[in-house]
Design a protein around this motif. Structure first.
Motif, PDB file in Angstrom:
ATOM      1  N   ALA A 171     -80.923 -59.709 -32.140  1.00  0.00           N
ATOM      2  CA  ALA A 171     -81.288 -58.538 -32.935  1.00  0.00           C
ATOM      3  C   ALA A 171     -80.292 -57.408 -32.690  1.00  0.00           C
ATOM      4  O   ALA A 171     -79.911 -56.681 -33.617  1.00  0.00           O
ATOM      5  CB  ALA A 171     -82.704 -58.092 -32.578  1.00  0.00           C
ATOM      6  N   HIS A 228     -83.631 -63.717 -28.585  1.00  0.00           N
ATOM      7  CA  HIS A 228     -83.894 -62.968 -29.814  1.00  0.00           C
ATOM      8  C   HIS A 228     -83.456 -61.504 -29.645  1.00  0.00           C
ATOM      9  O   HIS A 228     -83.002 -60.871 -30.592  1.00  0.00           O
ATOM     10  CB  HIS A 228     -85.386 -63.024 -30.159  1.00  0.00           C
ATOM     11  N   TYR A 229     -83.630 -60.994 -28.438  1.00  0.00           N
ATOM     12  CA  TYR A 229     -83.249 -59.614 -28.131  1.00  0.00           C
ATOM     13  C   TYR A 229     -81.739 -59.426 -28.354  1.00  0.00           C
ATOM     14  O   TYR A 229     -81.311 -58.529 -29.071  1.00  0.00           O
ATOM     15  CB  TYR A 229     -83.653 -59.311 -26.683  1.00  0.00           C
ATOM     16  N   GLU A 238     -88.895 -69.793 -24.873  1.00  0.00           N
ATOM     17  CA  GLU A 238     -88.281 -68.955 -25.899  1.00  0.00           C
ATOM     18  C   GLU A 238     -88.547 -67.474 -25.696  1.00  0.00           C
ATOM     19  O   GLU A 238     -87.667 -66.664 -25.939  1.00  0.00           O
ATOM     20  CB  GLU A 238     -88.830 -69.402 -27.261  1.00  0.00           C
ATOM     21  N   PHE A 239     -89.761 -67.113 -25.277  1.00  0.00           N
ATOM     22  CA  PHE A 239     -90.100 -65.697 -25.235  1.00  0.00           C
ATOM     23  C   PHE A 239     -90.095 -65.105 -23.826  1.00  0.00           C
ATOM     24  O   PHE A 239     -90.655 -64.034 -23.598  1.00  0.00           O
ATOM     25  CB  PHE A 239     -91.446 -65.465 -25.936  1.00  0.00           C
ATOM     26  N   PRO A 280    -100.380 -69.416 -21.618  1.00  0.00           N
ATOM     27  CA  PRO A 280    -101.702 -69.009 -22.111  1.00  0.00           C
ATOM     28  C   PRO A 280    -102.575 -70.229 -22.423  1.00  0.00           C
ATOM     29  O   PRO A 280    -102.111 -71.177 -23.052  1.00  0.00           O
ATOM     30  CB  PRO A 280    -101.385 -68.222 -23.390  1.00  0.00           C
ATOM     31  N   LEU A 301    -100.150 -66.269 -32.242  1.00  0.00           N
ATOM     32  CA  LEU A 301     -99.792 -64.870 -31.945  1.00  0.00           C
ATOM     33  C   LEU A 301     -99.158 -64.719 -30.568  1.00  0.00           C
ATOM     34  O   LEU A 301     -98.615 -63.672 -30.250  1.00  0.00           O
ATOM     35  CB  LEU A 301    -101.028 -63.973 -32.047  1.00  0.00           C
ATOM     36  N   VAL A 302     -99.237 -65.733 -29.743  1.00  0.00           N
ATOM     37  CA  VAL A 302     -98.669 -65.612 -28.388  1.00  0.00           C
ATOM     38  C   VAL A 302     -97.554 -66.621 -28.122  1.00  0.00           C
ATOM     39  O   VAL A 302     -97.162 -66.832 -26.966  1.00  0.00           O
ATOM     40  CB  VAL A 302     -99.753 -65.724 -27.292  1.00  0.00           C
ATOM     41  N   GLY A 303     -97.048 -67.255 -29.173  1.00  0.00           N
ATOM     42  CA  GLY A 303     -95.949 -68.195 -28.994  1.00  0.00           C
ATOM     43  C   GLY A 303     -95.687 -68.936 -30.281  1.00  0.00           C
ATOM     44  O   GLY A 303     -96.399 -68.765 -31.268  1.00  0.00           O
ATOM     45  N   ARG A 321     -83.945 -71.826 -24.555  1.00  0.00           N
ATOM     46  CA  ARG A 321     -84.720 -70.784 -25.211  1.00  0.00           C
ATOM     47  C   ARG A 321     -84.242 -70.504 -26.632  1.00  0.00           C
ATOM     48  O   ARG A 321     -84.930 -69.796 -27.371  1.00  0.00           O
ATOM     49  CB  ARG A 321     -84.728 -69.510 -24.378  1.00  0.00           C
ATOM     50  N   LEU A 380     -86.953 -51.535 -30.618  1.00  0.00           N
ATOM     51  CA  LEU A 380     -86.891 -52.110 -29.269  1.00  0.00           C
ATOM     52  C   LEU A 380     -86.831 -51.005 -28.210  1.00  0.00           C
ATOM     53  O   LEU A 380     -87.390 -51.160 -27.111  1.00  0.00           O
ATOM     54  CB  LEU A 380     -85.691 -53.065 -29.147  1.00  0.00           C
ATOM     55  N   ARG A 410     -91.330 -59.447 -28.622  1.00  0.00           N
ATOM     56  CA  ARG A 410     -92.174 -60.304 -27.775  1.00  0.00           C
ATOM     57  C   ARG A 410     -91.465 -60.667 -26.472  1.00  0.00           C
ATOM     58  O   ARG A 410     -92.118 -60.858 -25.445  1.00  0.00           O
ATOM     59  CB  ARG A 410     -92.582 -61.557 -28.553  1.00  0.00           C
ATOM     60  N   GLU A 411     -90.154 -60.801 -26.512  1.00  0.00           N
ATOM     61  CA  GLU A 411     -89.427 -61.070 -25.271  1.00  0.00           C
ATOM     62  C   GLU A 411     -89.477 -59.877 -24.317  1.00  0.00           C
ATOM     63  O   GLU A 411     -89.519 -60.030 -23.103  1.00  0.00           O
ATOM     64  CB  GLU A 411     -87.953 -61.379 -25.578  1.00  0.00           C
ATOM     65  N   LEU A 412     -89.457 -58.671 -24.909  1.00  0.00           N
ATOM     66  CA  LEU A 412     -89.316 -57.456 -24.115  1.00  0.00           C
ATOM     67  C   LEU A 412     -90.648 -56.962 -23.545  1.00  0.00           C
ATOM     68  O   LEU A 412     -90.707 -56.418 -22.440  1.00  0.00           O
ATOM     69  CB  LEU A 412     -88.712 -56.366 -25.023  1.00  0.00           C
ATOM     70  N   VAL A 454     -98.007 -57.624 -32.175  1.00  0.00           N
ATOM     71  CA  VAL A 454     -98.447 -58.167 -33.453  1.00  0.00           C
ATOM     72  C   VAL A 454     -97.839 -57.355 -34.586  1.00  0.00           C
ATOM     73  O   VAL A 454     -97.848 -56.125 -34.551  1.00  0.00           O
ATOM     74  CB  VAL A 454     -99.993 -58.173 -33.556  1.00  0.00           C
ATOM     75  N   ASP A 495     -89.792 -61.157 -32.837  1.00  0.00           N
ATOM     76  CA  ASP A 495     -89.453 -62.102 -31.762  1.00  0.00           C
ATOM     77  C   ASP A 495     -88.810 -61.384 -30.578  1.00  0.00           C
ATOM     78  O   ASP A 495     -89.142 -61.662 -29.418  1.00  0.00           O
ATOM     79  CB  ASP A 495     -88.489 -63.175 -32.288  1.00  0.00           C
ATOM     80  N   ALA A 496     -87.884 -60.475 -30.876  1.00  0.00           N
ATOM     81  CA  ALA A 496     -87.224 -59.736 -29.793  1.00  0.00           C
ATOM     82  C   ALA A 496     -88.229 -58.876 -29.041  1.00  0.00           C
ATOM     83  O   ALA A 496     -88.205 -58.793 -27.803  1.00  0.00           O
ATOM     84  CB  ALA A 496     -86.096 -58.871 -30.365  1.00  0.00           C
ATOM     85  N   THR A 504     -97.964 -62.891 -24.713  1.00  0.00           N
ATOM     86  CA  THR A 504     -96.945 -63.828 -25.159  1.00  0.00           C
ATOM     87  C   THR A 504     -96.555 -64.784 -24.038  1.00  0.00           C
ATOM     88  O   THR A 504     -96.329 -64.368 -22.894  1.00  0.00           O
ATOM     89  CB  THR A 504     -95.699 -63.039 -25.617  1.00  0.00           C
TER      90      THR A 504
END
Lengths: 246, 246, 246, 246, 246, 246
Positions: free
Chosen positions: B54, B50-51, C228-229, D201, D109-111, B122, C61, C89-91, C97, C86-87, C223
Motif C-alpha cells: 500500500a 500488504h502494508y 498473511e496478516f 482465532p 472478518l478476521v482472516g 505471507r 495507516l 489488518r496487519e498493523l 472492518v 488488508d494493510a 485478525t
C-alpha cells in the motif's frame, strides 16, 4: 535481428478473406516478422455453425503441419471460434494463439469489461464458451450479433462496416463496457474506423494475436510439452483422413 | 520505425533491483523500444506485506506522473503484487501492465495451468487474489513460497537461484502444472537458468509485461477512458501528499 | 462493563464528513463503547477514483498507527471502497472492518440479495470488486450511481437525500433486491429516511461496521496473525514516507 | 437502554445441550440482552444426518412461533446445519441467524480463510453446502470430522475436548487456514480452551450469532419482507402437523 | 422383463393434484414400470413458501418409509422445490430424483440454456438455489412467476394454462433460452400444449424424473451409501414426531 | 410399443471396440429399443489426444448424417471426450448425448461427488473441461489416469481390468468421492466387476447415455432448434471434405 515467421491461418477456404487477414496482420507486425497468410484446401468456405467449425479443423491442422515443415515460428488461428486450438498446440512446436483468445486477453488489459460484436446470433454461444474457458466470463458483458453472414463482411457493396459500427456504438451504451471485441476475422479491417466512431478501444483479434505470437516467440515461450500438449503419439489414421497419421 | 518509450517502474526503493529489472526488460525489448527503469524516491525498500505494498503506491504514482511529463508511451509495474495498477491506469495516457498480470496471461497461452513460485509465504494470498481478479483462479494450481526475502534474491553470495530452481522443479511434480510463473521481479534474471532446469516454460513477468506494453502501444490500444479509468478529476490533496493534487 | 474504544476512520480529509460519520457510529454504539472519529492529516479531500483511494491509504495507516498508540480496541474504515483494509489488518492488534464489507455482510443476513446505491458511476467497478472478494457477487443484484459527488451529499442546500431516496426506490423495483446498501459513508445519515421510503432494509455500513467491531472485540476475536496478516516486519522507508518505517 | 430478547433455539431435544448453549450465549450477550435458550418438544435428540436435520425443523418452527407470541426480538438457530433458516425467516418478525452462517461471517472478518472442525464425517457435505450458499466456499479451506457423536461432546467423562483441540491444531497446519470454525453447537464451551491451544482465532457460532442478532436488532434491521421472505400466507395443514396452519 | 415399482410422491396433501401427477408419470413410464402416486397424510395442502416446504418434508419421509416397506424400487419427489431430497436419499435404498433436478438435467441435454416458469414470485429464489446446487446456474437464464397459486393450476375454470403458455412464449423471446422448464408439478399436464405453442422444448420434471428413476433402476444405480447418504443411524425421536425414530 | 432406433457411435475406427460398446448398450436398452453400433470409415484408430479427437469428428458427423438417412431416433457419442457433440446436435433431428456428459449427469443423481478414472494422463485436462462445461466442476473430485492406452483395454491378455479396479478403489479412498465415473468407452464392460470391488456406484457412460437417449426420445424431447443448434445452413465445402456440403 532474427526473422520471425508467423503463419496466420484462416480456417475457412475463402481466399479473399485470407488475403485481407494477411494484410491486417502485416500492418502490425514488426519489421523482422514475416507473415504468411494461408487457408486450407479443404473444408467450409465460411464458419457459421458448430458443424462448420468442427469441419474446418482438419484443414487447419494440415496447414499447421505444413507450417512445421516450412519452419514457422508460431501460428495465429484467424477465426473467432478459435477452432482446433488445443490440437494445433499439440502439433506445433512454436506458440499458437487464437484470435478470440488474443482479443479477450487484450481487452482485459485496457479495461474491466468488454463486449463482443459478432456475425450471426447462432455463434454467440461459442463466444461465451470461449470467454468462460479463458477465464474472462466475468469480464464479458455481452455478445451481440449483427446478423451479417461472414462472407458479406468483405463485400464492398454491402453496408457491413456501417452496421457493425452502429452495433458497436449501441453496445457500448447498453452494456457499459470498457471496450469492444470484434467477433470475426472478417471484421479485422473495420477496426480503425469503428474505433474512431465509438470512443472506446475496439479490438481486432488478428492484430493482437499477431503481436502475441511475436512476443511469445521473442521470449522463447512455446506450448508446454509436459503432458496434455505433448506431440500426439504415432497413430494409424484411415480412410479419407489417412494422411493425418502421425 | 517509431520509437516506443516504456517506463518499467520498480515500486520499491532498491536501486540495484531496479537496474536488474531494467536489464531484463531491455533484453527482450524490440530495437525501437527504449526502456527506462525507475524507482520511487519514497516508500519501502522492498515489498513483503500488504502494508509495504500500500505504501509503495504513492511513489509509484509519482513515477507515472513523471513518465507522463516525459512522454512515456506505456508502463510496466515491476512488482508481483501489481500495486496501484488501477490508479496507474487512471493516471497514464498509455497502457499499464503489471508483471503478475502479464506472467499469468502468458502462462495461459502456453498451457492449461501454471503455478507461482514466490518469496515469502505471507504474500501467497495476494497472488491468489490477483489470479482471481484476472480470471485465472482456475488455471492457477498453486502458489508456493521459497522463504527468501526479496532483497536477498539479488545477493550474489546467497543460494537463492538454486533454492528457487529446486522449488520450481518440485512444484512441477507436485502440482502437475504446465508452466511456472516466477512470483517476484527480483527473480527476473533467474528465468533462463530455471527454465533449463525444470523442462516446462518458466515465465518472468518483467519480460512478458515489456512485450505486452510494446504490443499494446504498437496496436494503438490504451486504457479505456469511458468510465472507471478516466483521468481522476481535480481534487485538493493536503499534508504530506499535497503534491498529488490533480 | 469494560469500555471498548473504537476508532472510526474517515480516510478522506473532509472534517465535516468525519463528524457526521462519528455521529452515525455513536448513535448505534453500546453505552460502554467510546467512538473516536478521525481523519488523516494528508491525502484527498474526497475519494472518487482509484487514484484517490490509493492515496488515502497512507493517511489511513497513520491513523491506525495512532490508534494503536492510543490503545484503540478496533477500527472502522469509513469509506465504501474499504481502502487499505488488508494493510490496516496487519498493523492493528484489534479487528478492522470496512463499511462496504460490513454492509454487505449485514445485507446477506436479512435477505437473499441486495443492490448498492453509490455516488459516481466510475466507482461502481470497485463495489463489484469488493462484492466478489467478500463472496457476495452472487447476492449483489446491481450497483447504481446517483451521480452526486461525495462532498455534495453533506451540503444542506443540495437535494442529495431526495435523489438518493428516489434511486433506492427505483432500484428495488428494477433489481428486485431484498435490501439496499448505501454505497458511501457520506450517506450514513440518510439511512433512516430512505428506509422509511423504500419498504426494504436500507443498510448503512458505518453503523453496521461499528456493531461488528464491537461484537468482535467483545468476543475476543481479532485478525489472525498466523501468516498473511502478521504485523509487517521491520523495513526501511525513505523519502516523503520515511515515517512509515516499522 | 432497551432490553433485547433473543431466543437461542437448539433444534434437537437434548435439554443439557440446550442449557450449555444458553450459558455460552449469555456469556457474550450485552447486559441489556435477555437470552432465552429453548429446544423443541418434538424431533431428534441430536442432529447427525440430513434425515435428522429435516425432522428437526417442525420443532424449531414451533419454537419460533412461540417466540413470536412471547415477543422475542430475534433468534439464533443453534445447530451447525442452520436447519430451517429460510422458513424461520419467513415466520419471525425479527432477525434470525444460524450458527454456521454466523461463524463463517466472523471468520472472513478476521482472516482470508477458515477451516471447519465438526463431529461426524457424514455432515461435512452439509457444511460445504452452507459455505457455498453464504458465499464463503472460496474462503473455506477444509471441513474435518473428529468422529465424535454430538451427545458425547458434553459427556464429562469423554476426552472430546482434547480430541477436538488436537484436530484443530492439526487442521491449522494442514490447511494453512487463518482461523478455525467449530462445527457443532455442542462444541461452544470448548472455544476458549481450543483457542489458547492453536494460536489462531477459534470461532464458536453460538457466541457470534448472539452478537449478530443483538447488532441487527439494535440497528433496526430485520429480514426483508419484500418477496421471498414475506410471512407465509394462510394455508391448511392436516394430520400430525395440523397445528402448523398459518 | 422385470417390473419396476416407482413411487411418485406429491409432498403436499392435495389428492387431486397427486392423481394428475400420477397420470403424467404413467403416460411416459415403460410398460414394465408400475407408478404409485401418493401424497402424505400430514402437512400443507400446497407448497408456496420455505415454511410450507420445510413442513412438507416429514410427510414426504413417511411416504418414503412406506415405500421401502412396500418394496419400491425408486422415488420421484414431485414438487419443484425438491423438498427433503437429501434426507430421502438417506432413507431410500433405491434412487430418488426431484422434479426440479430432473427437468434441469434434461434441459441441459437439449440446449445450452433454459428458463423456468413457475407459480409465485416468492418461490423464484428457491429455483435459483437449486440451479446453483445442481451445477446449472450458468445454464439458467431466468426464473419467472405467473402469479397463479399452485392449487389454481388444476382448476378447470381457471385460465392457468393460457397464462402459463403466454408467459413461456414471452420468456423465450426475452431470455433467448433454448428451452422452458415448467416450475411446478401442477403444470405437468400443460407440457404438450405449451410445447406446441412456444416452439422450443418444454420440460415437465414429473415426466423426466420418472424416466430418470426408471433408467437408474435398470442400470442398477442407487444412491451411494459410502458416507453422507448412508442410512441414518438409530436415534430417539420424541413428541409429535416420535414415530420417525430409526 | 414404438420401436426406438438408437445409433451408438464409436468415433474411432477400432471395430472390436465398437462391437464391445454395442453389447454394453444393448445390455441395458429397453426391449423396444434397437441399438445400432457404428464407427467411422475414416480417422484415428483410437482417441488419445486433442489431435485425435479433432480428427475423429468428420467421421462421427458422417455417421450422424447416415443415421439421419436411416431414420435414427437418437445418438450416443461413445468416446469420453464427447467429440463433436455441438456439431452433432446441429445435424441430428433427435437427441444426441455424449458418454462423459451422461456419466457425469448420473453421478450427480446418486451422490454429491464423483471422480473420473481414465486412460492416459494427457486426457485428464479434457475431462476437467467437460466437467466445467456441464456444470459439474464442483462435483468432480479428481480425474486419474491408469496409463493404459485405449486399445489395450480390450486386450484379453492385458491386466487392464485389474489395474482399473485397483485405481478405482484407491481413488475412492483418496478423493472421498461418492461414485466413480469410468473415463473411456473401452472400459464399459468393466463396470459391473469394478462396481462389486469398490463399494460405491461405478458409472459407465455408454450404458447411461443409452438410457438417457431412450428417455429423451420417449419424452419427445430433442435438441432445441431455436438458435445455436438449428440445422447448419447450406454451405460449400471443398477438397477432401467436399461431401460434407450441406
Amino acid at each position: 535481428m532474427t526473422r520471425t515467421e508467423i503463419w496466420v491461418i484462416n480456417p475457412n477456404t475463402a481466399r479473399a478473406m485470407t488475403e485481407n487477414i494477411g494484410r491486417c496482420a502485416r500492418a502490425v507486425a514488426a519489421p523482422s516478422t514475416v507473415v504468411t497468410a494461408v487457408n486450407p484446401a479443404m473444408g467450409p468456405e465460411s464458419i457459421e455453425s458448430h458443424y462448420d467449425e468442427a469441419l474446418s479443423v482438419p484443414g487447419l491442422l494440415a496447414e499447421i503441419a505444413a507450417g512445421e515443415v516450412a519452419g514457422a515460428d508460431g501460428y495465429v488461428i484467424a477465426c473467432f471460434g478459435d477452432p482446433g486450438l488445443d490440437a494445433a498446440r499439440e502439433l506445433a512446436s512454436g506458440p499458437v494463439v487464437g484470435i478470440a483468445e488474443a482479443a479477450m486477453h487484450a481487452a482485459t488489459l485496457v479495461g474491466r469489461s468488454f463486449s463482443v460484436v459478432t456475425t450471426l446470433a447462432r455463434t454467440t454461444g461459442r463466444a461465451w464458451d470461449l470467454a468462460a474457458r479463458y477465464g474472462f466470463a466475468g469480464a464479458c458483458r455481452g455478445v451481440h450479433a449483427c446478423d451479417i453472414p461472414v462472407l458479406e463482411l468483405d463485400d464492398p457493396s454491402s453496408d457491413a462496416r456501417k452496421v457493425v459500427a452502429a452495433l458497436c456504438a449501441e453496445t457500448v451504451e447498453r452494456d457499459g463496457c470498457d471496450s469492444i471485441v470484434l467477433g470475426c476475422a472478417g471484421m479485422a479491417s473495420f477496426c480503425a474506423d469503428v474505433s474512431r466512431a465509438v470512443g472506446v478501444p475496439v479490438i481486432d483479434g488478428v492484430a493482437v494475436a499477431t503481436k502475441l505470437v511475436e512476443s511469445l516467440v521473442s521470449l522463447g515461450l512455446r506450448t508446454s510439452t509436459r503432458g496434455e500438449f505433448a506431440p500426439p503419439g504415432p497413430k494409424r489414421y484411415t480412410g479419407l483422413l489417412r494422411d493425418f497419421s502421425v
